[in-house]
Design an enzyme around this catalytic site. Sequence first.
Site, PDB file in Angstrom:
ATOM      1  N   HIS A 119      45.123  42.008  45.551  1.00  0.00           N
ATOM      2  CA  HIS A 119      45.152  43.121  44.598  1.00  0.00           C
ATOM      3  C   HIS A 119      43.808  43.846  44.620  1.00  0.00           C
ATOM      4  O   HIS A 119      42.777  43.252  44.963  1.00  0.00           O
ATOM      5  CB  HIS A 119      45.460  42.567  43.199  1.00  0.00           C
ATOM      6  CG  HIS A 119      45.486  43.618  42.135  1.00  0.00           C
ATOM      7  ND1 HIS A 119      44.367  43.958  41.405  1.00  0.00           N
ATOM      8  CD2 HIS A 119      46.487  44.410  41.702  1.00  0.00           C
ATOM      9  CE1 HIS A 119      44.691  44.921  40.555  1.00  0.00           C
ATOM     10  NE2 HIS A 119      45.966  45.209  40.713  1.00  0.00           N
TER      11      HIS A 119
ATOM     12  N   ARG B 242      41.547  44.441  42.668  1.00  0.00           N
ATOM     13  CA  ARG B 242      40.369  43.903  41.984  1.00  0.00           C
ATOM     14  C   ARG B 242      39.822  42.640  42.654  1.00  0.00           C
ATOM     15  O   ARG B 242      38.811  42.099  42.197  1.00  0.00           O
ATOM     16  CB  ARG B 242      40.691  43.599  40.517  1.00  0.00           C
ATOM     17  CG  ARG B 242      41.010  44.843  39.707  1.00  0.00           C
ATOM     18  CD  ARG B 242      40.920  44.577  38.220  1.00  0.00           C
ATOM     19  NE  ARG B 242      39.539  44.435  37.801  1.00  0.00           N
ATOM     20  CZ  ARG B 242      38.806  45.413  37.263  1.00  0.00           C
ATOM     21  NH1 ARG B 242      39.329  46.596  37.067  1.00  0.00           N
ATOM     22  NH2 ARG B 242      37.570  45.214  36.905  1.00  0.00           N
ATOM     23  N   LYS B 243      40.490  42.185  43.709  1.00  0.00           N
ATOM     24  CA  LYS B 243      40.061  40.928  44.328  1.00  0.00           C
ATOM     25  C   LYS B 243      39.080  41.204  45.479  1.00  0.00           C
ATOM     26  O   LYS B 243      38.971  42.337  45.947  1.00  0.00           O
ATOM     27  CB  LYS B 243      41.288  40.150  44.822  1.00  0.00           C
ATOM     28  CG  LYS B 243      42.378  39.992  43.751  1.00  0.00           C
ATOM     29  CD  LYS B 243      41.919  39.234  42.502  1.00  0.00           C
ATOM     30  CE  LYS B 243      42.764  39.497  41.279  1.00  0.00           C
ATOM     31  NZ  LYS B 243      43.961  38.725  41.132  1.00  0.00           N
ATOM     32  N   LEU B 244      38.417  40.148  45.971  1.00  0.00           N
ATOM     33  CA  LEU B 244      37.372  40.350  46.993  1.00  0.00           C
ATOM     34  C   LEU B 244      37.912  40.936  48.288  1.00  0.00           C
ATOM     35  O   LEU B 244      37.244  41.727  48.947  1.00  0.00           O
ATOM     36  CB  LEU B 244      36.644  39.030  47.301  1.00  0.00           C
ATOM     37  CG  LEU B 244      35.305  38.895  46.571  1.00  0.00           C
ATOM     38  CD1 LEU B 244      35.516  38.718  45.096  1.00  0.00           C
ATOM     39  CD2 LEU B 244      34.494  37.765  47.144  1.00  0.00           C
ATOM     40  N   LEU B 245      39.115  40.506  48.663  1.00  0.00           N
ATOM     41  CA  LEU B 245      39.788  41.128  49.803  1.00  0.00           C
ATOM     42  C   LEU B 245      40.912  41.962  49.213  1.00  0.00           C
ATOM     43  O   LEU B 245      41.836  41.414  48.623  1.00  0.00           O
ATOM     44  CB  LEU B 245      40.344  40.058  50.748  1.00  0.00           C
ATOM     45  CG  LEU B 245      41.110  40.583  51.962  1.00  0.00           C
ATOM     46  CD1 LEU B 245      40.186  41.388  52.878  1.00  0.00           C
ATOM     47  CD2 LEU B 245      41.753  39.436  52.727  1.00  0.00           C
TER      48      LEU B 245
END
Length: 371
Positions: A187, A189-192
């Site tokens: 998603h 907002r995640k790091l990937l």
Amino acid sequence: MTRPTSRAPAGLDRYAPVPTGEPLALAALLGDGRLSGGSPAVTDYEHDLTRWFGVNYAVAVNSGTSALHAALHAVGATPGTEIIGPATAPPATAMPILTAGGTPVIVDVRRGALGLDLDDLQRVITDKTRAVISLPLWGYPTGDKDAAALLAQAGIPLIEDAAQAHGTRDAGELAGTIGGLGCFSTHDRKLLSTGEGGFVLTNNPELHQRIESWTRLGHLDGATHGVNYKLAAPLAVIGHHRLAHLAGQLATRRANAQRLLAALPADGVIRELGVPPGGSPNQYTLVLTADTPNPRFAEGLQSAGIAQDSRQYGYRPLYQRPLFARYSRPCPHAEVLAASTYQLPTHPGLSPAALDWIAAHLADLAQGARP
Ligand SMILES: *Cc1c(COP(=O)(O)O)cnc(C)c1O
């Protein structure tokens, strides 16, 4: 130190990476025209993931929620079965249990930590238990390797909800590769980030086969039930490009976290959340803690515009949400943890000035937090 100005710089909570090469690769894919989850671009991305994480299999899916649901399905979560997870879980971790028809069983974490409390865990294991979920929340390692060993003996799979933990190390190993199944979200907002998306990692060929088939409509063989959870090819191309930048992002986040930690007074009243031996957080956020909730510190952060998750997002133990209230069990450690952790941004989009601004506020507020 000069007294910091009170206005928060812009962009503290958002990080929007656009690596070079991404638009060109997307244009090439549009030219190719194969945009579905059956495109070779998706298989290529899955290979990238297996290499990056050092596992045998990766299945790309359309969300972290799908990744969890697929993992739960693969281990046999059905109505009448029980899935154990920590009280620190946000609803996104636990909703797939309900989707699979299983019953969530909530256990406490260890005092001041994210790891499953082994005594509480052993108390709730029954012959209906199909899996246990381990949760490296905020990208902090759980130290759940001991739980994994205990569960392996009992023949119960450990599923990691590593949705926030790309690159986190736990006892030297990457989060998401410690249990039998690692579930990730990509998603925004995640790091990937691929906008929406997720993937499941495993070394087990049988579990891989079950997840692969189920998330792809049983390969439409007409005999096998499945769902369509495939990741679309353009998102896989984005994932391929951004994965190449993940190591650099981790280094920047860790350096930013160190810069903020250096601003704290040495007395340890406000300190980083404990990290188990051999562990290294990915700094999805920098998480600070105190022995007990510190309202003065919390209010200071909130008025500076960097409120802790319990204030900004209403973060709280799972059973304090109406949807999960009926699964309530006493989890005193999780309650203290939710109220006495403070999450700060560390993302590579922070300018040096923004970092200085946060560090100055932190120093000031942590001084004032002393008893
Ligand atoms: C983001 C997240 C999820 C859900 O992932 P989606 O891709 O948004 O479906 C699940 N668990 C945790 C801990 C998360 O942070």
